[in-house]
Design a protein around this motif. Structure first.
Motif, PDB file in Angstrom:
ATOM      1  N   ARG A   6      53.548  53.641 -37.421  1.00 25.00           N
ATOM      2  CA  ARG A   6      52.594  52.127 -36.866  1.00 25.00           C
ATOM      3  C   ARG A   6      52.930  51.470 -38.387  1.00 25.00           C
ATOM      4  O   ARG A   6      52.382  51.852 -39.442  1.00 25.00           O
ATOM      5  CB  ARG A   6      51.256  51.911 -36.809  1.00 25.00           C
ATOM      6  N   ALA A   8      50.777  48.698 -39.974  1.00 25.50           N
ATOM      7  CA  ALA A   8      49.626  47.362 -39.636  1.00 25.50           C
ATOM      8  C   ALA A   8      49.332  46.295 -40.498  1.00 25.50           C
ATOM      9  O   ALA A   8      48.627  46.379 -41.367  1.00 25.50           O
ATOM     10  CB  ALA A   8      48.807  48.251 -39.386  1.00 25.50           C
ATOM     11  N   PRO A   9      50.168  45.135 -40.599  1.00 26.34           N
ATOM     12  CA  PRO A   9      50.099  44.183 -41.787  1.00 26.34           C
ATOM     13  C   PRO A   9      48.842  43.403 -41.163  1.00 26.34           C
ATOM     14  O   PRO A   9      48.470  42.806 -40.807  1.00 26.34           O
ATOM     15  CB  PRO A   9      51.353  43.050 -41.822  1.00 26.34           C
ATOM     16  N   SER A  10      47.922  42.799 -42.657  1.00 29.56           N
ATOM     17  CA  SER A  10      47.042  41.216 -41.863  1.00 29.56           C
ATOM     18  C   SER A  10      47.649  39.824 -42.827  1.00 29.56           C
ATOM     19  O   SER A  10      48.717  40.146 -43.852  1.00 29.56           O
ATOM     20  CB  SER A  10      46.057  42.099 -43.185  1.00 29.56           C
ATOM     21  N   GLU A  42      46.688  43.131 -38.356  1.00 24.13           N
ATOM     22  CA  GLU A  42      45.195  43.067 -38.376  1.00 24.13           C
ATOM     23  C   GLU A  42      44.747  42.017 -38.875  1.00 24.13           C
ATOM     24  O   GLU A  42      44.282  41.365 -40.154  1.00 24.13           O
ATOM     25  CB  GLU A  42      45.255  44.307 -38.995  1.00 24.13           C
ATOM     26  N   TYR A 194      37.760  46.514 -41.003  1.00 20.34           N
ATOM     27  CA  TYR A 194      39.291  47.194 -40.881  1.00 20.34           C
ATOM     28  C   TYR A 194      39.352  48.734 -40.753  1.00 20.34           C
ATOM     29  O   TYR A 194      39.829  49.469 -39.676  1.00 20.34           O
ATOM     30  CB  TYR A 194      39.790  46.929 -42.308  1.00 20.34           C
ATOM     31  N   CYS A 198      40.511  50.018 -36.932  1.00 18.24           N
ATOM     32  CA  CYS A 198      42.013  50.741 -37.875  1.00 18.24           C
ATOM     33  C   CYS A 198      42.280  51.686 -37.231  1.00 18.24           C
ATOM     34  O   CYS A 198      43.059  52.747 -36.238  1.00 18.24           O
ATOM     35  CB  CYS A 198      42.364  51.039 -39.503  1.00 18.24           C
ATOM     36  N   PHE A 211      51.522  56.067 -42.755  1.00 15.48           N
ATOM     37  CA  PHE A 211      51.872  55.915 -44.008  1.00 15.48           C
ATOM     38  C   PHE A 211      51.183  54.553 -44.272  1.00 15.48           C
ATOM     39  O   PHE A 211      51.453  53.184 -44.307  1.00 15.48           O
ATOM     40  CB  PHE A 211      52.848  55.640 -44.418  1.00 15.48           C
ATOM     41  N   ARG A 212      50.878  54.428 -45.622  1.00 11.55           N
ATOM     42  CA  ARG A 212      49.881  53.333 -46.510  1.00 11.55           C
ATOM     43  C   ARG A 212      50.023  53.618 -47.637  1.00 11.55           C
ATOM     44  O   ARG A 212      50.164  55.169 -48.112  1.00 11.55           O
ATOM     45  CB  ARG A 212      48.970  53.356 -44.911  1.00 11.55           C
ATOM     46  N   HIS A 216      45.238  52.300 -50.525  1.00 10.32           N
ATOM     47  CA  HIS A 216      44.065  53.034 -49.198  1.00 10.32           C
ATOM     48  C   HIS A 216      43.268  54.364 -49.086  1.00 10.32           C
ATOM     49  O   HIS A 216      42.839  54.751 -48.252  1.00 10.32           O
ATOM     50  CB  HIS A 216      44.829  52.804 -47.843  1.00 10.32           C
TER      51      HIS A 216
HETATM   52  N1  GLU Z   1      45.991  45.581 -42.348  1.00 13.96           N
HETATM   53  C1  GLU Z   1      46.280  46.683 -43.300  1.00 13.96           C
HETATM   54  C2  GLU Z   1      46.660  47.003 -44.840  1.00 13.96           C
HETATM   55  O1  GLU Z   1      47.479  45.458 -44.608  1.00 13.96           O
HETATM   56  C3  GLU Z   1      46.096  48.189 -43.423  1.00 13.96           C
HETATM   57  C4  GLU Z   1      46.598  49.337 -44.138  1.00 13.96           C
HETATM   58  C5  GLU Z   1      46.784  50.782 -43.549  1.00 13.96           C
HETATM   59  O2  GLU Z   1      47.619  51.102 -42.879  1.00 13.96           O
HETATM   60  O3  GLU Z   1      45.340  51.518 -42.720  1.00 13.96           O
HETATM   61  O4  GLU Z   1      45.915  46.802 -45.239  1.00 13.96           O
END
Ligand code: GLU
Length: 478
Positions: A6, A8-10, A42, A194, A198, A211-212, A216
């Motif tokens: 996934r 997962a943008p805010s 998110e 978060y 998450c 992947f991020r 993080h």
């Molecule tokens: N919403 C988080 C962000 O934008 C997601 C981080 C993640 O991928 O776990 O940084």
């Protein structure tokens, strides 16, 4: 097992270059393994999250060719895909943790927290050392306080274990037992944080890989504890890959002061999506064949995590421009003509030219520009009678042969009745100047150029002249 990855943008701003890179890696990894790529929004920060940002981020991802299989706009088996629509579930799980003794209501006020943090600091303890004041309060008493209207948060009871996991990019990572304290999972306003949402979502949505960005990594420490509380065993955990930090040329974390950092700015400036995706892909990953220019959609199984780099990736706009230039040259002339057109003011004479002219113009100019918008710098060569009097122009104009050239060309051009001069005519005129007036070398070439084009430099002289409307050339020679 189907690979599920996934992004997962805010939705609190436009799609950032760093986010786009994470999305691209997640997408390419899913595709390489015949898996699914999921978009999860998110948006638990209700104040900063905006629908328009969600929409523009989705549009920019699609522009880059990153199409999700499941997401808030298209649904899927594990929806809803917006965290704001999953709130009740997070709250229920938080309270379930409380009932099971894995979390507890904490009544520390902001002022008390400040005092406790200071105390910890002065005793050289971790800032969170005293955050657990209410961890052993019997639940019945805690519930009574809540009943009486006391403000509270829910804190997770850190079991205080050393945690280790193997990151796909960084290898083995170990977090010491006291790295974090009893951390908040539900805020005083009832909103889950978060790290909590998450994990619940990654678990419930059956993510196999996450992947991020590197920043993080420390969150993963808290997240591993939540997984354990959810009853997820170590071998059921998703595989994490924390991709290298993006830095500017000064080696500091990429930020607005390094220039444009959102994808939509590049889109508006006329960058090609293929070029941007290609460049982003190489910021922290390398192609097994060591090639630089490639179509990310053709990577297929070549995209894997063994080629991620641990060191920070330097974001360099001039390199991105170089990639854009390479991609632009591959396009058909008619596509380039459209690209130029959309970056030239609508009332410009360019738009009145024939399609044959436009194709010839594009064939000549595609070698000269890095971006479609660069064409505006070159237009005066074709459409402005006023000379560009730089140093070399002034020098060439002062040569004694130049007035002779101007006089001869002036007479020849006056005889032309067509709208454009041909390349052959220019060749003939230059042959005459050489044979009859004995002008050669630089005085001939530069002299002819300054007289006909009004500048000392430019693309191929004969081609430029053949694409310049005759009235402009006549004016230059008058
Ligand atoms: N919403 C988080 C962000 O934008 C997601 C981080 C993640 O991928 O776990 O940084």
């Amino acid at each position: 097992m189907t690979v599920r990855v996934r992004f997962a943008p805010s939705p609190t701003g436009y799609l950032h270059i760093g986010g786009a890179r994470t999305a691209l890696y997640s997408y390419l990894f899913a595709k390489a393994h015949g898996g699914k790529y999921i978009l999860r929004v998110e948006d638990t920060d209700l104040e900063r999250s905006k629908k328009e940002f969600e929409q523009s981020q989705i549009a920019d991802l699609k522009w880059l060719g990153i199409e999700h299989d499941e997401g808030p706009d298209c649904g899927g088996e594990f929806g809803p895909y917006r965290q704001s629509e999953r709130m009740q579930m997070y709250k229920d799980i938080a309270w379930d943790f409380v009932e099971r003794g894995l979390a507890y209501p904490c009544f520390l006020t902001m002022d008390e927290l400040e005092v406790l943090t200071e105390k910890a600091n002065s005793e050289k303890k971790a800032p969170h050392a005293y955050h657990g004041k209410f961890r052993d309060l019997p639940l019945k008493e805690a519930k009574d306080k809540i009943e009486l209207g006391e403000e509270y948060v829910i804190r997770f009871k850190n079991p205080g274990k050393k945690l280790t996991f193997t990151d796909l990019v960084r290898g083995e990572v170990t977090f010491p037992e006291d790295m974090v304290g009893d951390f908040v999972i539900l805020r005083a306003n009832g909103m889950p944080v978060y790290n909590f949402c998450c994990v619940i979502d990654d678990h419930k949505m059956k993510m196999t890989h996450v992947f991020r960005a590197d920043e993080h990594l420390n969150n993963t420490c808290r997240q591993l504890m939540i997984y354990e509380a959810l009853g997820v065993s170590t071998d059921e955990l998703p595989k994490f890959g924390h991709v290298s930090l993006l830095v500017g040329e000064d080696r500091q974390k990429l930020s607005k002061r390094h220039g444009a950092t959102s994808v939509n700015q590049y889109k508006e400036e006329g960058y090609l999506s293929e070029a941007l995706a290609n460049y982003l892909c190489l910021l922290g990953w390398s192609h097994p064949d060591e090639t630089d220019i490639f179509d990310v959609n053709e990577l297929g199984e070549l995209f894997n995590y063994d080629r991620f780099s641990k060191s920070p990736a330097m974001y360099d706009i001039s390199k991105l421009k170089f990639f854009n230039e390479q991609w632009l040259r591959k396009l058909d002339d008619s596509v380039i003509a459209d690209g130029f057109s959309s970056h030239i003011k609508s009332d410009h004479q360019f738009h009145q030219q024939s399609s044959e002219w436009k194709n010839n113009f594009c064939a000549l100019m595609k070698e000269k520009v890095q971006l479609f918008s660069d064409i505006n710098e070159f237009l005066p060569i074709f459409f402005s009678a006023a000379p560009d009097k730089d140093e070399q122009y002034t020098e060439a104009i002062s040569w004694e042969t130049t007035p002779q050239i101007r006089e001869y060309l002036g007479a020849e051009v006056a005889k032309v009745s067509e709208e454009f001069i041909t390349e052959e005519q220019v060749t003939e005129w230059m042959n005459y100047l050489k044979k009859e007036l004995k002008i050669k070398g630089k005085p001939l070439f530069m002299g002819t150029r300054v007289c006909l084009t009004g500048r000392a430099h430019g693309p191929d002289l004969k081609k430029v002249v053949s694409l310049t409307p005759i009235n402009i050339i006549k004016e230059r020679l008058s």
